[in-house]
Scaffold this active site. Sequence first.
Site, PDB file in Angstrom:
ATOM      1  CG  ASP A   1      -1.798   0.938   1.077  1.00  9.93           C
ATOM      2  OD1 ASP A   1      -1.658   2.141   1.118  1.00  9.93           O
ATOM      3  OD2 ASP A   1      -3.049   0.546   1.117  1.00  9.93           O
ATOM      4  CB  ILE A   2       1.217   4.314  -2.105  1.00 10.09           C
ATOM      5  CG1 ILE A   2      -0.128   4.733  -2.428  1.00 10.09           C
ATOM      6  CG2 ILE A   2       1.681   3.329  -3.370  1.00 10.09           C
ATOM      7  CD1 ILE A   2      -0.551   5.676  -3.562  1.00 10.09           C
TER       8      ILE A   2
ATOM      9  CG  HIS B   1      -8.043  -2.796  -2.921  1.00 11.87           C
ATOM     10  ND1 HIS B   1      -9.192  -1.993  -3.528  1.00 11.87           N
ATOM     11  CD2 HIS B   1      -7.736  -2.028  -1.807  1.00 11.87           C
ATOM     12  CE1 HIS B   1      -9.218  -0.653  -2.790  1.00 11.87           C
ATOM     13  NE2 HIS B   1      -8.472  -1.028  -1.672  1.00 11.87           N
ATOM     14  CG  LEU B   2      -7.725  -9.034   1.784  1.00 12.15           C
ATOM     15  CD1 LEU B   2      -9.084  -8.924   2.490  1.00 12.15           C
ATOM     16  CD2 LEU B   2      -7.607 -10.370   1.394  1.00 12.15           C
ATOM     17  CG  HIS B   3      -6.709  -2.691   2.803  1.00 15.86           C
ATOM     18  ND1 HIS B   3      -5.970  -1.650   2.714  1.00 15.86           N
ATOM     19  CD2 HIS B   3      -7.897  -2.347   2.071  1.00 15.86           C
ATOM     20  CE1 HIS B   3      -6.564  -0.501   1.935  1.00 15.86           C
ATOM     21  NE2 HIS B   3      -7.893  -1.045   1.406  1.00 15.86           N
TER      22      HIS B   3
END
Length: 156
Positions: A49-50, A119-121
């Site tokens: 993740d940015i 999207h899965l964190h």
Amino acid sequence: MTGESPTNTNIAETTNTRVKNCIFCDLIAANDPNTILEPRSDQFVIIKDIKPVATHHFLVLCDKHIKSAKSLQPNEQDCNLLKSMVAAAKQILLNNGCDLNDTRMGFHWPPFYSIGHMHLHAISPASSMSVFNRLVAFNPSFSRLCAKTYWLQRQK
């Protein structure tokens, strides 16, 4: 798991493989080994993740453009996709020495997302997150973010 539409179609019938001007579709298409991490499959890729909220914050991006987890249906194909994404998230966390007991995983739930690509964190350690992120944004009992994955993990 209920979908956005009343029909019981699967994700392959309701999505395009890539969508123009989607940052995640562009990242997947670029296939940059400096961006895409292992493990990976033909169903998903993993990136960092940015804007991480903890030491380890990964995103498991669905290879097909699915707008959100809310688009999924209660069928075998979609359940298998979720299970494989969760397994990959756990694996990347373990590969990075994370304690799975101090982890948060989940999907954004409409309308609370900034990128319309499922999207899965995967976040660890959850205990190092800010109070807001821990208690509101990434809290499975308060936020809709982690609802589907939290459900999946409890069904085992």
